[in-house]
Scaffold this motif. Sequence first.
Motif, mmCIF file in Angstrom:
data_model
loop_
_atom_site.group_PDB
_atom_site.id
_atom_site.type_symbol
_atom_site.label_atom_id
_atom_site.label_comp_id
_atom_site.label_asym_id
_atom_site.label_seq_id
_atom_site.Cartn_x
_atom_site.Cartn_y
_atom_site.Cartn_z
ATOM 1 N N LEU A 26 0.856 -1.263 -0.100
ATOM 2 C CA LEU A 26 -0.061 0.063 -0.010
ATOM 3 C C LEU A 26 0.870 1.275 -0.065
ATOM 4 O O LEU A 26 0.524 2.175 -0.608
ATOM 5 N N GLY A 27 2.032 1.170 0.688
ATOM 6 C CA GLY A 27 2.830 2.322 0.640
ATOM 7 C C GLY A 27 3.671 2.680 -0.598
ATOM 8 O O GLY A 27 3.833 3.682 -0.758
ATOM 9 N N CYS A 28 3.781 1.708 -1.097
ATOM 10 C CA CYS A 28 4.639 1.578 -2.352
ATOM 11 C C CYS A 28 3.767 1.786 -3.658
ATOM 12 O O CYS A 28 4.481 1.577 -4.787
ATOM 13 N N ALA A 29 2.522 1.896 -3.540
ATOM 14 C CA ALA A 29 1.710 1.692 -4.661
ATOM 15 C C ALA A 29 1.978 2.618 -5.697
ATOM 16 O O ALA A 29 2.050 2.214 -7.112
ATOM 17 N N PRO A 30 2.097 3.827 -5.351
ATOM 18 C CA PRO A 30 2.299 4.755 -6.658
ATOM 19 C C PRO A 30 3.731 4.873 -7.120
ATOM 20 O O PRO A 30 4.232 5.496 -8.149
ATOM 21 N N TYR A 31 4.604 4.124 -6.558
ATOM 22 C CA TYR A 31 6.165 3.987 -7.025
ATOM 23 C C TYR A 31 6.326 3.324 -8.441
ATOM 24 O O TYR A 31 5.585 2.303 -8.543
ATOM 25 N N GLN A 32 7.029 3.916 -9.247
ATOM 26 C CA GLN A 32 7.122 3.236 -10.655
ATOM 27 C C GLN A 32 8.583 2.867 -10.784
ATOM 28 O O GLN A 32 9.570 3.688 -10.449
ATOM 29 N N PHE A 33 8.851 1.756 -11.376
ATOM 30 C CA PHE A 33 10.216 1.351 -11.777
ATOM 31 C C PHE A 33 10.673 1.859 -13.049
ATOM 32 O O PHE A 33 9.846 2.274 -13.998
ATOM 33 N N GLY A 34 11.834 2.057 -13.205
ATOM 34 C CA GLY A 34 12.404 2.346 -14.567
ATOM 35 C C GLY A 34 12.119 3.963 -14.833
ATOM 36 O O GLY A 34 12.201 4.649 -13.998
ATOM 37 N N ASN A 35 12.668 4.253 -16.198
ATOM 38 C CA ASN A 35 12.801 5.834 -16.422
ATOM 39 C C ASN A 35 11.317 6.566 -16.501
ATOM 40 O O ASN A 35 11.453 7.698 -16.195
ATOM 41 N N ILE A 72 12.724 10.780 -27.716
ATOM 42 C CA ILE A 72 11.372 10.660 -26.908
ATOM 43 C C ILE A 72 11.201 9.419 -26.839
ATOM 44 O O ILE A 72 10.531 8.863 -25.606
ATOM 45 N N GLU A 73 10.909 8.783 -27.820
ATOM 46 C CA GLU A 73 10.254 7.273 -27.798
ATOM 47 C C GLU A 73 11.261 6.233 -27.164
ATOM 48 O O GLU A 73 10.620 5.213 -26.426
ATOM 49 N N LEU A 74 12.508 6.736 -27.118
ATOM 50 C CA LEU A 74 13.499 5.769 -26.373
ATOM 51 C C LEU A 74 13.472 5.930 -25.116
ATOM 52 O O LEU A 74 13.494 4.935 -24.251
ATOM 53 N N ARG A 75 13.515 7.097 -24.753
ATOM 54 C CA ARG A 75 13.968 7.404 -23.494
ATOM 55 C C ARG A 75 12.689 7.908 -22.304
ATOM 56 O O ARG A 75 12.646 7.894 -20.943
ATOM 57 N N THR A 76 11.376 8.035 -22.864
ATOM 58 C CA THR A 76 10.540 8.581 -21.961
ATOM 59 C C THR A 76 9.107 7.633 -22.317
ATOM 60 O O THR A 76 9.116 6.812 -23.173
ATOM 61 N N PRO A 77 8.084 7.869 -21.332
ATOM 62 C CA PRO A 77 6.955 6.863 -21.549
ATOM 63 C C PRO A 77 5.948 7.423 -22.433
ATOM 64 O O PRO A 77 4.886 6.874 -22.584
ATOM 65 N N TYR A 78 6.440 8.579 -23.087
ATOM 66 C CA TYR A 78 5.463 9.328 -24.328
ATOM 67 C C TYR A 78 5.554 8.629 -25.499
ATOM 68 O O TYR A 78 6.602 8.381 -25.966
ATOM 69 N N LYS A 79 4.250 8.943 -26.040
ATOM 70 C CA LYS A 79 4.134 8.491 -27.453
ATOM 71 C C LYS A 79 4.307 9.771 -28.364
ATOM 72 O O LYS A 79 3.642 10.828 -28.184
ATOM 73 N N VAL A 80 5.277 9.930 -29.426
ATOM 74 C CA VAL A 80 5.344 10.946 -30.186
ATOM 75 C C VAL A 80 4.113 10.836 -31.393
ATOM 76 O O VAL A 80 4.102 9.914 -31.757
ATOM 77 N N THR A 81 3.347 11.932 -31.657
ATOM 78 C CA THR A 81 2.501 11.746 -32.545
ATOM 79 C C THR A 81 2.324 13.021 -33.608
ATOM 80 O O THR A 81 2.909 13.886 -33.056
ATOM 81 N N ALA A 82 1.872 12.718 -34.656
ATOM 82 C CA ALA A 82 1.635 13.859 -35.384
ATOM 83 C C ALA A 82 0.408 14.846 -35.313
ATOM 84 O O ALA A 82 0.294 15.841 -35.836
ATOM 85 N N ASP A 83 -0.354 14.595 -34.286
ATOM 86 C CA ASP A 83 -1.602 14.996 -34.119
ATOM 87 C C ASP A 83 -1.280 16.474 -33.236
ATOM 88 O O ASP A 83 -0.545 16.336 -32.124
ATOM 89 N N PRO A 84 -1.492 17.663 -33.786
ATOM 90 C CA PRO A 84 -1.224 18.914 -33.255
ATOM 91 C C PRO A 84 -2.079 19.044 -31.739
ATOM 92 O O PRO A 84 -1.443 19.932 -31.073
ATOM 93 N N LEU A 85 -2.816 18.296 -31.368
ATOM 94 C CA LEU A 85 -3.851 18.246 -30.322
ATOM 95 C C LEU A 85 -3.321 17.214 -29.283
ATOM 96 O O LEU A 85 -4.144 16.700 -28.402
ATOM 97 N N ALA A 86 -2.084 16.981 -29.425
ATOM 98 C CA ALA A 86 -1.412 16.063 -28.534
ATOM 99 C C ALA A 86 -1.493 16.707 -26.921
ATOM 100 O O ALA A 86 -1.769 17.813 -26.943
ATOM 101 N N ASP A 87 -1.439 15.984 -26.043
ATOM 102 C CA ASP A 87 -1.365 16.544 -24.493
ATOM 103 C C ASP A 87 -0.324 17.529 -24.455
ATOM 104 O O ASP A 87 -0.352 18.610 -23.888
#
Length: 183
Positions: A26-35, A72-87
Amino acid sequence: MSRHPQRQNTTASIGILAALFVTCMLGCAPYQFGNAALFPQNIRTVHVPIIRNSTFREDLGIRLTEALNKEIELRTPYKVTADPLADTVLRCEVIDETKRVLTENDADYVRALDAAVQVRASWSDRQGRLLMKNSIVPTDDLTILFSQDERFVPEAGQSIDTATQKAIEDLANRIVSQMEARW
């Protein structure tokens, strides 16, 4: 006195271990591993428009766009998109590219040169809030200036193109590093 003291100790030990396990989970639930833990979690997509290039070397913007997308694709959890309405949107501009002589031999032949590329970058969300800020020297500028130099030696078979490509890859790495969440 109990008839089975060893059984009671084992049961108590199992109960303590179970309580520790549940507390830890319960204490470690929000913890994430990796980059993925290094980057803001509320972002899923990044739009990287073709990078503007204000120099005479026409291909620098396209080469930096490709390097940024790959990084970005290699090092982050993000997806690169061609959509200008991305996050989020990562906007960059190559503002300068230079080559200067570092050393010459006695006959004035160039021995070593330095290739430098300067880029202005800005990362913002859909509401226009800046996500990448210069924490070292805060300014009112909406962009951060990145500069990268690479030394090359023509006698060793190196060229301005190889040095510039290395500078572009290093710039992409540094820009993506600035996308990490601040502590």
